[in-house]
Design a protein around this motif. Sequence first.
Motif, short mmCIF file in Angstrom:
data_model
loop_
_atom_site.label_atom_id
_atom_site.label_comp_id
_atom_site.label_asym_id
_atom_site.label_seq_id
_atom_site.Cartn_x
_atom_site.Cartn_y
_atom_site.Cartn_z
N ASN A 34 44.56 78.20 50.92
CA ASN A 34 45.24 78.71 52.12
C ASN A 34 46.65 78.18 52.31
OD1 ASN A 34 42.80 80.02 52.80
ND2 ASN A 34 42.03 78.15 53.77
N ASN A 35 47.15 77.37 51.35
CA ASN A 35 48.45 76.73 51.50
C ASN A 35 48.53 75.97 52.83
OD1 ASN A 35 51.01 76.04 50.51
ND2 ASN A 35 51.99 77.68 51.66
N MET A 36 47.43 75.33 53.17
CA MET A 36 47.31 74.61 54.44
C MET A 36 47.96 73.24 54.35
SD MET A 36 43.71 73.91 56.43
CE MET A 36 43.02 72.89 55.13
N THR A 37 48.67 72.86 55.38
CA THR A 37 49.22 71.52 55.48
C THR A 37 48.13 70.59 56.00
OG1 THR A 37 51.41 72.43 55.97
CG2 THR A 37 51.06 70.11 56.52
N ILE A 38 47.96 69.44 55.36
CA ILE A 38 46.95 68.48 55.81
C ILE A 38 47.61 67.15 56.11
CG2 ILE A 38 44.82 67.24 55.25
CD1 ILE A 38 44.07 69.43 53.32
N ILE A 39 47.30 66.62 57.29
CA ILE A 39 47.75 65.27 57.66
C ILE A 39 46.53 64.37 57.72
CG2 ILE A 39 48.93 63.85 59.37
CD1 ILE A 39 50.21 66.43 60.46
N PHE A 40 46.44 63.41 56.81
CA PHE A 40 45.38 62.41 56.85
C PHE A 40 45.85 61.23 57.70
CE2 PHE A 40 44.12 64.54 52.88
CZ PHE A 40 42.76 64.69 53.09
N ILE A 41 45.03 60.84 58.65
CA ILE A 41 45.27 59.64 59.45
C ILE A 41 44.31 58.59 58.91
CG2 ILE A 41 45.34 58.66 61.78
CD1 ILE A 41 47.23 61.04 61.38
N THR A 42 44.82 57.52 58.33
CA THR A 42 43.92 56.61 57.63
C THR A 42 44.48 55.19 57.52
OG1 THR A 42 42.67 56.31 55.57
CG2 THR A 42 44.87 57.25 55.36
N HIS A 43 43.58 54.24 57.37
CA HIS A 43 43.98 52.87 57.03
C HIS A 43 43.79 52.63 55.54
CE1 HIS A 43 39.61 52.57 57.28
NE2 HIS A 43 39.71 51.52 56.48
N ASP A 44 43.23 53.63 54.85
CA ASP A 44 42.86 53.51 53.45
C ASP A 44 44.05 53.88 52.55
OD1 ASP A 44 41.80 53.77 50.90
OD2 ASP A 44 39.90 54.61 51.60
N VAL A 45 44.76 52.86 52.06
CA VAL A 45 45.93 53.09 51.23
C VAL A 45 45.55 53.78 49.92
CG1 VAL A 45 47.90 51.99 50.10
CG2 VAL A 45 47.02 51.04 52.22
N GLY A 46 44.38 53.44 49.38
CA GLY A 46 43.93 54.05 48.13
C GLY A 46 43.77 55.55 48.29
#
Length: 266
Positions: A202-214
Amino acid sequence: MKGNNVLIEGKNLTKVFGFGGNKTTAVDNVSFAFHEGEIISIVGESGSGKTTLAKLIMGLLKESAGTIEYMGKPRRLKRHSDRRKYWKHIQAIFQDPFSSFNQFYRVEKLLLDCIKLQGEKLTKEEQLRRMKEACSFVNLKYEELHNKYPFELSGGQMQRLMIARIFILHPKLLIADEPTSMVDACSRSTILDMLLKLREENNMTIIFITHDVGLAYYVSDTLYIMEQGKVVEKGPAEEVILNPKHPYTRQLISDVPKIHSEWDLA
């Protein structure tokens, strides 16, 4: 798959909670520009302001200062109809899936509400087909779940159901706030694969909110590192991780041995 078009842009965003001497600045003069099809991770420890920033982008909180533009125009959320239109294109998956669903609605109604939000007039047969397709995409069987309530499902099933909702809604932007923190390693990998597949299709933009640097390093095009409400470093994921400029970024990386060893060899 990152496009050239800016989908959403924040300028000098600030969010202050409290009054007088009890003020807390959760987001402090943050600016960003997220492109169509881009995967961004906003990384920081608990209390860094990353979830507050996500809620500002979602329109769940009102900014104390600064502006957000969506598709090149100032965002307007004053009226219910404005918010409904905005949320048709911008959706979120939160850390605790149980808090995201009305516990008194069966799975069938939860999915039907997504179809209705799209505003399409479909026959009952078409609605059923859409719901079955969505469940199949996340490896769930609609026939086994449609009559159940959220509290009758496992955490993994709930996370998958949230992704099924995204499959139906086809948003332009998805905010995923610690979406895999409550599931095991195997389910975590599966959920990430599902989200990345949605992005591809879908050419969707995703923003991950995370503390997981890996996780941030391996899935993202761009990283934003937040500390005490400020963005202290941002740039292409590989550049930020392999050549960190800010001491806080270096500290985060040092807590992840695998990435740390790559960084030392770079």
